[in-house]
Design a protein around this motif. Structure first.
Motif, short mmCIF file in Angstrom:
data_model
loop_
_atom_site.label_atom_id
_atom_site.label_comp_id
_atom_site.label_asym_id
_atom_site.label_seq_id
_atom_site.Cartn_x
_atom_site.Cartn_y
_atom_site.Cartn_z
N THR A 127 57.78 6.14 40.39
CA THR A 127 58.66 6.69 39.35
C THR A 127 59.36 5.56 38.59
OG1 THR A 127 59.03 8.68 40.67
CG2 THR A 127 60.60 8.23 38.91
N ILE B 40 54.78 12.03 37.47
CA ILE B 40 54.07 10.75 37.47
C ILE B 40 52.66 10.93 36.91
CG2 ILE B 40 53.01 9.00 38.98
CD1 ILE B 40 55.54 9.39 40.80
N ASN C 162 47.63 5.83 40.57
CA ASN C 162 48.88 5.09 40.38
C ASN C 162 49.25 4.30 41.62
OD1 ASN C 162 50.50 5.73 37.72
ND2 ASN C 162 49.49 7.65 38.28
#
Length: 359
Positions: free
Chosen positions: A84, A178, A189
């Motif tokens: 985040t 996200i 990610n």
């Protein structure tokens, strides 16, 4: 040169004594407190002890190994917090913006009232509708969108930001944010921003179709029967970004050093992540902080994890730079208590070593 040589020999012997004391404590916990798992203690990133005790699988009598993989449960939340804040670093997320800024399709009452900061500190006020159902929400395979629609879109039960109530709802919503903002899956990610840069080869998101090799089997102590039984079946992936990861003790140490060493985020975002909020239960982002509690006489951060018999505890102290990681495959042992004793013993031995009292 002779004095330097003797000093190094003495230092090595003293460090060996410290390691032996820590090892004996772990053995004692295995014998007297039924501890089964892996313990890692490090000082400033250097391993003081890495020890495995007990059984990884009780049906086959497979011994625990130092590289055994564990379901780390809510330790996952720290990884989610880092991802985040990585998007904050990239200017793609703003912490005081509401859910609707990033998920306009979200239908919960908190759509325009709950910010990313509220999500990160468990202060959203969104009703946790999964919790009262026990393990049932984690025993049926759902997509992330289906899970959010069913369990993370309820009414507000308190004013966002007014208090902190721990749960999984917030971090499951963060996974969706996200993915939506980055245009990549959570796993992508994770690999790009954490696993790859830190070379964490034994860490990842759990999928039931492809469980990790060398994974331990977990067991739950049933209080009524006073016996250990294999955990009831569930789908770890249904915990998503709130608890769906696996890892090893050594990989978690590398993550610890990457986070606190500012290798993953900018100094500003690292500071934001690690700022704890006394008015919100001393929550930081994914972690909790304390100015000193129990045997810990200094500022430290901690993170626990627990799904049935998969239990874990992570401590990072700021002054003495101790990292204590405990991973277990049963719920029989007080892991925070073991952490306290490891810290007390380790700092005591280190004080004696530095003062030259150990001879």
């Amino acid at each position: 040169m002779r004095y330097i040589f003797f000093f190094l020999v003495l230092l090595t012997a003293q460090q060996g004594m410290c390691q032996e004391s820590l090892s004996q404590l772990v053995d004692q916990y295995a014998k007297e407190n039924n501890f089964s798992g892996v313990v890692l203690v490090a000082t400033d990133g250097k391993v003081d002890i890495l020890k495995a005790v007990g059984l990884a699988d009780r049906e086959t009598d497979k011994a625990m190994q130092t590289d055994s993989k564990f379901r780390i449960a809510s330790m996952t939340k720290v990884f989610t917090a880092v991802l985040t804040m990585k998007l904050v670093d990239e200017g793609k997320l703003v912490l005081d913006k509401p859910i609707s800024a990033y998920l306009p399709e979200y239908v919960g009452e908190g759509k325009d009232k709950v910010t990313l900061h509220h999500l990160l500190t468990y202060s959203s006020g969104i009703e946790n509708t999964a919790e009262p159902l026990g393990m049932k929400p984690y025993q049926t395979l759902l997509s992330l969108d289906e899970y959010i629609s069913r369990f993370c879109s309820g009414p507000l039960v308190f004013v966002p930001g007014s208090e902190s109530r721990y749960g999984n709802t917030e971090y499951i919503l963060l996974q969706k944010i996200i993915e939506k903002v980055s245009g990549r899956s959570f796993e992508e990610n994770l690999t790009a921003h954490i696993l790859g840069p830190l070379q964490l080869r034994n860490t990842g998101m759990y999928t039931g179709k492809n469980p990790p090799k060398n994974e331990v089997t977990s067991y739950t102590l049933k209080d009524s029967l006073k016996t250990l039984t294999r955990d009831e079946p569930y789908l770890p992936e249904m915990y998503f970004g709130a608890g769906g990861m696996y890892s090893t003790a050594e990989d978690l140490l590398a993550f610890d050093q990457g986070l606190f060493g500012e290798k993953l985020l900018s100094p500003q975002s690292t500071k934001q992540l690690l700022t704890f909020h006394p008015d919100l239960g001393y929550s930081a982002y994914g972690l909790w902080g304390s100015d000193g509690w129990g045997t810990f006489s200094e500022k430290f951060y901690y993170r626990t994890g627990g799904i049935l018999g998969s239990t874990s505890n992570w401590i990072h102290t700021l002054d003495s730079k101790k990292t204590i990681l405990i991973l277990s495959n049963t719920n029989q042992t007080n892991l925070f208590g073991l952490s306290e004793e490891l810290y007390l013993l380790g700092t005591k031995e280190e004080t004696l070593l530095n003062s030259g009292s150990i001879k």
